[in-house]
Design an enzyme around this catalytic site. Structure first.
Site, PDB file in Angstrom:
ATOM      1  N   ARG A  16      -7.259  93.141 142.807  1.00 57.25           N
ATOM      2  CA  ARG A  16      -8.335  92.173 142.655  1.00 57.25           C
ATOM      3  C   ARG A  16      -9.408  92.787 141.780  1.00 57.25           C
ATOM      4  NH1 ARG A  16      -5.016  89.078 144.097  1.00 57.25           N
ATOM      5  NH2 ARG A  16      -5.049  87.734 145.956  1.00 57.25           N
TER       6      ARG A  16
ATOM      7  N   ARG B 165      -7.629 103.041 154.061  1.00 56.03           N
ATOM      8  CA  ARG B 165      -8.653 103.093 155.102  1.00 56.03           C
ATOM      9  C   ARG B 165      -8.341 104.197 156.103  1.00 56.03           C
ATOM     10  NH1 ARG B 165      -8.504  96.924 156.896  1.00 56.03           N
ATOM     11  NH2 ARG B 165      -6.337  97.340 156.352  1.00 56.03           N
TER      12      ARG B 165
ATOM     13  N   GLU C  80     -11.727  84.489 136.404  1.00 53.27           N
ATOM     14  CA  GLU C  80     -10.524  83.990 135.727  1.00 53.27           C
ATOM     15  C   GLU C  80     -10.617  82.480 135.508  1.00 53.27           C
ATOM     16  OE1 GLU C  80      -7.170  85.264 138.053  1.00 53.27           O
ATOM     17  OE2 GLU C  80      -7.668  87.379 137.824  1.00 53.27           O
TER      18      GLU C  80
ATOM     19  N   HIS D 147      -3.137  87.694 134.959  1.00 55.26           N
ATOM     20  CA  HIS D 147      -2.859  87.608 136.393  1.00 55.26           C
ATOM     21  C   HIS D 147      -1.431  87.108 136.653  1.00 55.26           C
ATOM     22  CE1 HIS D 147      -4.956  87.045 140.542  1.00 55.26           C
ATOM     23  NE2 HIS D 147      -3.738  87.532 140.681  1.00 55.26           N
ATOM     24  N   VAL D 148      -0.475  87.848 136.105  1.00 53.36           N
ATOM     25  CA  VAL D 148       0.931  87.444 136.217  1.00 53.36           C
ATOM     26  C   VAL D 148       1.786  88.466 136.961  1.00 53.36           C
ATOM     27  CG1 VAL D 148       0.898  85.999 134.147  1.00 53.36           C
ATOM     28  CG2 VAL D 148       1.422  88.443 133.931  1.00 53.36           C
TER      29      VAL D 148
END
Length: 315
Positions: free
Chosen positions: A230, A173, A259, A277-278
């Site tokens: 994400r 940002r 998921e 997602h590990v």
């Protein structure tokens, strides 16, 4: 008086004694059905909730917990915690920013290596009794773009620059004055100067589909993308289209929109590496994040400042 913590996270049971041994009573509710039942049945006695970003805690749930005082989020992201509802109720929110950064960074580099060097394909060929030799790029000397230079992004940058002699650029940002890496003003600009793009930015409205068709076009047909952040940061429709038409060389994904459901269109592609997602799961990360939760809870209920507060919206 007993302080009761509702635990919605499903992957840390081995480390929950850290919280129990700190004097807290736990209610485990790792499935949606158990979660709803626990809130309906024990709502009056719950003082704290332990969750993670994708699981969140919603306004109606906060309203159903009249004695809720603090929400502790494992990991950096808190995108599905209703911060407005928490603020309206005077509920503290904390997160675990930085604790699992080494584990996530390790996984990001493992995915990048697996993707670029086609490790899954090579492994499968040997298991089929083949001896398929394919020329694949090296990581050394390549240009790495990191989307989001927080704790995880910094850990990735160090591994890439010091371990693989890669040049590193980033988009945030706002630019950072404390790093030696090149800043790019937009995600598209970053993709344009990158051979590999790793997504390490938080989720939420501010980064929703930040990586779209234009960014993928800028990355180009020889570019690879890795997402350990994400799923919402990348437009899945645009990503699948770019992969199918070879407008990018490949993608490695640890996160998905719905998921544990993964689009079949991704599963059938040979230029994709998928993990469930590990990235943040390791004994070290799990112990560290649960210890931080215990430390935040102990500080809060002792009237001391919490270690990792999440800023709440003004209105």
């Amino acid at each position: 008086m007993t302080t009761t913590v509702l635990v919605l996270v499903e992957t840390i049971n081995d480390y929950l004694p850290i919280i129990e041994n700190s004097g807290f009573t736990l209610i485990l509710a790792p499935t949606p059905a158990e979660r709803a039942k626990a809130i309906a049945t024990h709502g009056e006695q719950i003082n704290a909730v332990l969750t993670r970003g994708p699981l969140g805690l919603y306004a109606d749930e906060i309203a159903a917990l009249p004695h809720l005082e603090i929400i502790c989020v494992i990991g950096a992201g808190y995108e599905h915690v209703d911060l407005g509802a928490a603020r309206a109720r005077g509920v503290m929110v904390t997160n675990g920013a930085g604790v699992n950064a080494p584990s996530v960074a390790d996984h990001a580099m493992a995915l990048l290596l697996s993707l670029v060097r086609d490790i899954p394909g090579a492994d499968a060929s040997v298991r089929r009794g083949e001896w398929r030799k394919v020329m694949r790029p090296s990581l050394a000397g390549k240009r790495l773009g990191i989307l989001g230079l927080g704790s995880v992004g910094m850990a990735i940058a160090k591994r890439a620059a010091l371990g693989f002699d890669m040049s590193v650029s980033y988009h945030n940002r706002r630019p950072r004055s404390d790093v030696p890496y090149a800043y790019c003003a937009t995600a598209a600009e970053l993709a344009l100067v990158s051979d590999f793009l790793i997504v390490a930015t938080p989720g939420g409205a501010g980064t929703h589909q930040l990586v779209d068709r234009n960014v993928l076009e800028a990355l180009g047909p020889n570019g690879f993308i890795v997402n350990i952040a994400r799923a919402s940061v990348i437009s899945t429709v645009d990503l699948i289209d770019a992969l199918e038409h070879k407008r990018i060389a490949g993608a490695a994904l640890d996160v998905f929109d719905d998921e544990p459901q993964v689009p079949d269109a991704l599963k059938v592609l040979s230029n994709v590496v998928l993990t469930p997602h590990v990235a943040g799961l390791s004994p070290e990360a799990s112990q560290g994040t649960v210890q931080l939760v215990a430390d935040n809870l102990l500080a809060f209920f002792s009237g001391k400042p919490v270690l990792t507060p999440v800023p709440l919206p003004e209105n």
